[in-house]
Design a protein around this motif. Structure first.
Motif, PDB file in Angstrom:
ATOM      1  N   GLU A 239      -3.706  15.333   1.365  1.00  0.00           N
ATOM      2  CA  GLU A 239      -4.712  16.310   0.946  1.00  0.00           C
ATOM      3  C   GLU A 239      -5.251  15.993  -0.444  1.00  0.00           C
ATOM      4  O   GLU A 239      -6.320  16.465  -0.827  1.00  0.00           O
ATOM      5  CB  GLU A 239      -4.112  17.725   0.968  1.00  0.00           C
ATOM      6  CG  GLU A 239      -3.741  18.200   2.374  1.00  0.00           C
ATOM      7  CD  GLU A 239      -3.120  19.565   2.375  1.00  0.00           C
ATOM      8  OE1 GLU A 239      -2.688  20.025   1.275  1.00  0.00           O
ATOM      9  OE2 GLU A 239      -3.050  20.187   3.450  1.00  0.00           O
ATOM     10  N   LYS A 240      -4.491  15.209  -1.170  1.00  0.00           N
ATOM     11  CA  LYS A 240      -4.931  14.768  -2.501  1.00  0.00           C
ATOM     12  C   LYS A 240      -4.801  13.253  -2.580  1.00  0.00           C
ATOM     13  O   LYS A 240      -4.118  12.706  -3.447  1.00  0.00           O
ATOM     14  CB  LYS A 240      -4.096  15.441  -3.597  1.00  0.00           C
ATOM     15  CG  LYS A 240      -4.245  16.953  -3.637  1.00  0.00           C
ATOM     16  CD  LYS A 240      -3.399  17.561  -4.752  1.00  0.00           C
ATOM     17  CE  LYS A 240      -3.567  19.078  -4.784  1.00  0.00           C
ATOM     18  NZ  LYS A 240      -2.730  19.693  -5.866  1.00  0.00           N
ATOM     19  N   ARG A 241      -5.471  12.603  -1.631  1.00  0.00           N
ATOM     20  CA  ARG A 241      -5.364  11.144  -1.518  1.00  0.00           C
ATOM     21  C   ARG A 241      -5.856  10.473  -2.812  1.00  0.00           C
ATOM     22  O   ARG A 241      -7.010  10.610  -3.194  1.00  0.00           O
ATOM     23  CB  ARG A 241      -6.203  10.651  -0.344  1.00  0.00           C
ATOM     24  CG  ARG A 241      -6.139   9.140  -0.134  1.00  0.00           C
ATOM     25  CD  ARG A 241      -7.156   8.711   0.902  1.00  0.00           C
ATOM     26  NE  ARG A 241      -6.904   9.352   2.182  1.00  0.00           N
ATOM     27  CZ  ARG A 241      -6.116   8.841   3.122  1.00  0.00           C
ATOM     28  NH1 ARG A 241      -5.524   7.667   2.914  1.00  0.00           N
ATOM     29  NH2 ARG A 241      -5.928   9.476   4.254  1.00  0.00           N
ATOM     30  N   PRO A 242      -4.973   9.739  -3.480  1.00  0.00           N
ATOM     31  CA  PRO A 242      -5.402   9.053  -4.703  1.00  0.00           C
ATOM     32  C   PRO A 242      -6.087   7.730  -4.378  1.00  0.00           C
ATOM     33  O   PRO A 242      -5.894   7.167  -3.300  1.00  0.00           O
ATOM     34  CB  PRO A 242      -4.073   8.796  -5.426  1.00  0.00           C
ATOM     35  CG  PRO A 242      -3.090   8.618  -4.309  1.00  0.00           C
ATOM     36  CD  PRO A 242      -3.549   9.547  -3.203  1.00  0.00           C
ATOM     37  N   ARG A 243      -6.904   7.253  -5.285  1.00  0.00           N
ATOM     38  CA  ARG A 243      -7.407   5.891  -5.160  1.00  0.00           C
ATOM     39  C   ARG A 243      -6.274   4.943  -5.525  1.00  0.00           C
ATOM     40  O   ARG A 243      -5.462   5.247  -6.408  1.00  0.00           O
ATOM     41  CB  ARG A 243      -8.584   5.654  -6.099  1.00  0.00           C
ATOM     42  CG  ARG A 243      -9.797   6.527  -5.834  1.00  0.00           C
ATOM     43  CD  ARG A 243     -10.977   6.089  -6.677  1.00  0.00           C
ATOM     44  NE  ARG A 243     -10.613   6.012  -8.089  1.00  0.00           N
ATOM     45  CZ  ARG A 243     -11.338   5.357  -9.015  1.00  0.00           C
ATOM     46  NH1 ARG A 243     -12.438   4.720  -8.662  1.00  0.00           N
ATOM     47  NH2 ARG A 243     -10.955   5.350 -10.279  1.00  0.00           N
ATOM     48  N   ARG A 244      -6.201   3.801  -4.844  1.00  0.00           N
ATOM     49  CA  ARG A 244      -5.091   2.875  -5.091  1.00  0.00           C
ATOM     50  C   ARG A 244      -4.990   2.485  -6.549  1.00  0.00           C
ATOM     51  O   ARG A 244      -3.905   2.370  -7.114  1.00  0.00           O
ATOM     52  CB  ARG A 244      -5.238   1.633  -4.204  1.00  0.00           C
ATOM     53  CG  ARG A 244      -4.929   1.898  -2.749  1.00  0.00           C
ATOM     54  CD  ARG A 244      -5.174   0.689  -1.893  1.00  0.00           C
ATOM     55  NE  ARG A 244      -4.981   1.012  -0.476  1.00  0.00           N
ATOM     56  CZ  ARG A 244      -5.509   0.343   0.516  1.00  0.00           C
ATOM     57  NH1 ARG A 244      -6.271  -0.704   0.269  1.00  0.00           N
ATOM     58  NH2 ARG A 244      -5.284   0.704   1.762  1.00  0.00           N
ATOM     59  N   GLN A 245      -6.163   2.256  -7.183  1.00  0.00           N
ATOM     60  CA  GLN A 245      -6.129   1.811  -8.579  1.00  0.00           C
ATOM     61  C   GLN A 245      -5.682   2.907  -9.537  1.00  0.00           C
ATOM     62  O   GLN A 245      -5.378   2.635 -10.697  1.00  0.00           O
ATOM     63  CB  GLN A 245      -7.504   1.263  -9.001  1.00  0.00           C
ATOM     64  CG  GLN A 245      -8.655   2.257  -8.912  1.00  0.00           C
ATOM     65  CD  GLN A 245      -9.386   2.175  -7.595  1.00  0.00           C
ATOM     66  OE1 GLN A 245      -8.768   1.977  -6.556  1.00  0.00           O
ATOM     67  NE2 GLN A 245     -10.709   2.318  -7.635  1.00  0.00           N
ATOM     68  N   ASP A 246      -5.652   4.166  -9.039  1.00  0.00           N
ATOM     69  CA  ASP A 246      -5.246   5.280  -9.909  1.00  0.00           C
ATOM     70  C   ASP A 246      -3.759   5.622  -9.774  1.00  0.00           C
ATOM     71  O   ASP A 246      -3.257   6.487 -10.503  1.00  0.00           O
ATOM     72  CB  ASP A 246      -6.076   6.523  -9.580  1.00  0.00           C
ATOM     73  CG  ASP A 246      -7.541   6.351  -9.950  1.00  0.00           C
ATOM     74  OD1 ASP A 246      -7.823   5.524 -10.838  1.00  0.00           O
ATOM     75  OD2 ASP A 246      -8.394   7.025  -9.347  1.00  0.00           O
TER      76      ASP A 246
ATOM     77  N   HIS B 175       0.836  -1.193   0.000  1.00  0.00           N
ATOM     78  CA  HIS B 175       0.000   0.000   0.000  1.00  0.00           C
ATOM     79  C   HIS B 175       0.877   1.251   0.000  1.00  0.00           C
ATOM     80  O   HIS B 175       1.928   1.301   0.624  1.00  0.00           O
ATOM     81  CB  HIS B 175      -0.916   0.000   1.213  1.00  0.00           C
ATOM     82  CG  HIS B 175      -1.792  -1.217   1.277  1.00  0.00           C
ATOM     83  ND1 HIS B 175      -2.482  -1.696   0.185  1.00  0.00           N
ATOM     84  CD2 HIS B 175      -2.083  -2.063   2.296  1.00  0.00           C
ATOM     85  CE1 HIS B 175      -3.172  -2.760   0.524  1.00  0.00           C
ATOM     86  NE2 HIS B 175      -2.943  -3.014   1.804  1.00  0.00           N
ATOM     87  N   HIS B 176       0.400   2.246  -0.653  1.00  0.00           N
ATOM     88  CA  HIS B 176       1.187   3.453  -0.875  1.00  0.00           C
ATOM     89  C   HIS B 176       1.111   4.433   0.300  1.00  0.00           C
ATOM     90  O   HIS B 176       1.911   5.350   0.380  1.00  0.00           O
ATOM     91  CB  HIS B 176       0.661   4.139  -2.145  1.00  0.00           C
ATOM     92  CG  HIS B 176       1.516   5.242  -2.664  1.00  0.00           C
ATOM     93  ND1 HIS B 176       2.739   5.028  -3.250  1.00  0.00           N
ATOM     94  CD2 HIS B 176       1.330   6.588  -2.688  1.00  0.00           C
ATOM     95  CE1 HIS B 176       3.264   6.184  -3.621  1.00  0.00           C
ATOM     96  NE2 HIS B 176       2.435   7.141  -3.297  1.00  0.00           N
ATOM     97  N   PHE B 177       0.178   4.221   1.199  1.00  0.00           N
ATOM     98  CA  PHE B 177      -0.105   5.252   2.206  1.00  0.00           C
ATOM     99  C   PHE B 177       0.692   5.018   3.486  1.00  0.00           C
ATOM    100  O   PHE B 177       0.168   4.545   4.495  1.00  0.00           O
ATOM    101  CB  PHE B 177      -1.610   5.298   2.489  1.00  0.00           C
ATOM    102  CG  PHE B 177      -2.432   5.395   1.225  1.00  0.00           C
ATOM    103  CD1 PHE B 177      -2.227   6.436   0.334  1.00  0.00           C
ATOM    104  CD2 PHE B 177      -3.373   4.432   0.913  1.00  0.00           C
ATOM    105  CE1 PHE B 177      -2.961   6.533  -0.834  1.00  0.00           C
ATOM    106  CE2 PHE B 177      -4.114   4.518  -0.251  1.00  0.00           C
ATOM    107  CZ  PHE B 177      -3.913   5.570  -1.131  1.00  0.00           C
ATOM    108  N   PHE B 178       1.961   5.383   3.450  1.00  0.00           N
ATOM    109  CA  PHE B 178       2.855   5.177   4.589  1.00  0.00           C
ATOM    110  C   PHE B 178       3.043   6.458   5.394  1.00  0.00           C
ATOM    111  O   PHE B 178       3.022   7.568   4.851  1.00  0.00           O
ATOM    112  CB  PHE B 178       4.233   4.696   4.115  1.00  0.00           C
ATOM    113  CG  PHE B 178       4.248   3.274   3.631  1.00  0.00           C
ATOM    114  CD1 PHE B 178       4.271   2.223   4.526  1.00  0.00           C
ATOM    115  CD2 PHE B 178       4.246   2.984   2.274  1.00  0.00           C
ATOM    116  CE1 PHE B 178       4.293   0.917   4.096  1.00  0.00           C
ATOM    117  CE2 PHE B 178       4.264   1.688   1.829  1.00  0.00           C
ATOM    118  CZ  PHE B 178       4.288   0.641   2.744  1.00  0.00           C
TER     119      PHE B 178
END
Length: 230
Positions: A157-164, A140-143
């Motif tokens: 503040e600009k949280r992307p969707r994982r698939q994007d 997961h990218h959200f570390f």
């Protein structure tokens, strides 16, 4: 190329006693890695490095070689893996005149490898003309880091969707399952990784490392449900 698999397996384990020979789905843990190597026709030899007579006996019964027991100074809690690999190479060269072109490191605590996975890794290693290879899994990218003063390693503040998330921006975790190193690299940098490094992608479920009883239960469930076989 001539590939030598080395599977390091100390007898002592503080977190999970006798971890390397603990039964996982009816089979000693180390046997999952031994069989995966032995069943790959690209592997020339499969050797287990251990300080334990019990592990040695189980390993031989599963098809691996254990030319000798590992010396005590290479079987301590803090012993790195690389000196163990170099010790095996030195012993084989001195006693047999045997020299592989590359060393495959399989860690017994990572038993979940899909059938043919090692064959795929070696093919990828050769196709990319790499000097060394590390297996990885998507993460997961959200570390975040620093619990006392939290700092995000992404733009929350600009949280992307994982698939994007673009592939070039994705993060991958070293999963500890498969390493391949050309002999010359191992000798020169005394590290399993060096020179041109290839990253070999494996599934997330293949990346579970056994360090606890819970890990064992998860792995046994996955073996049954996904019908893992070597």
């Amino acid at each position: 190329m001539k590939y030598l698999t080395i599977i390091p397996a100390r007898g002592g384990s503080k977190g999970l006693p006798n971890k390397n020979i603990k039964l996982v789905n009816g089979k000693p843990l180390i046997c999952w890695s031994i069989e995966h190597s032995v069943n790959c026709h690209l592997i020339d030899r499969t050797i287990v490095s251990t300080d334990s007579e019990e592990i040695a006996a189980i390993s031989r019964n599963s098809g691996a070689e254990v030319p000798s027991l590992r010396p005590e100074n290479l079987a301590e809690d803090q012993t790195p893996t690389e000196p163990v690999l170099l010790h095996v190479l030195s012993e084989l060269r001195q006693k047999e005149g045997y020299e592989p072109d590359a060393v495959v490191l399989l860690q017994p605590t990572s038993p979940l490898r899909k059938k043919g996975r090692l064959h795929e890794a070696i093919n990828y290693f050769e196709q990319t003309h790499a000097d060394s290879l590390v297996s990885v899994s998507p993460n997961h990218h959200f570390f975040w880091k620093n619990l006392h003063s939290p700092e995000a390693l992404y733009n929350y503040e600009k949280r992307p969707r994982r698939q994007d998330i673009k592939e070039s921006d994705r993060w991958f975790q070293e999963n500890g399952s498969i390493y391949i190193t050309k002999k010359e690299i191992l000798y020169s940098v005394r590290n399993r990784l060096g020179g041109k490094i290839a990253a070999f992608l494996m599934d997330e479920q293949e990346s579970i490392e056994i360090d606890s009883e819970l890990d064992c239960k998860i792995v046994e469930f996955l073996i049954r449900e996904l019908k893992y076989e070597n």
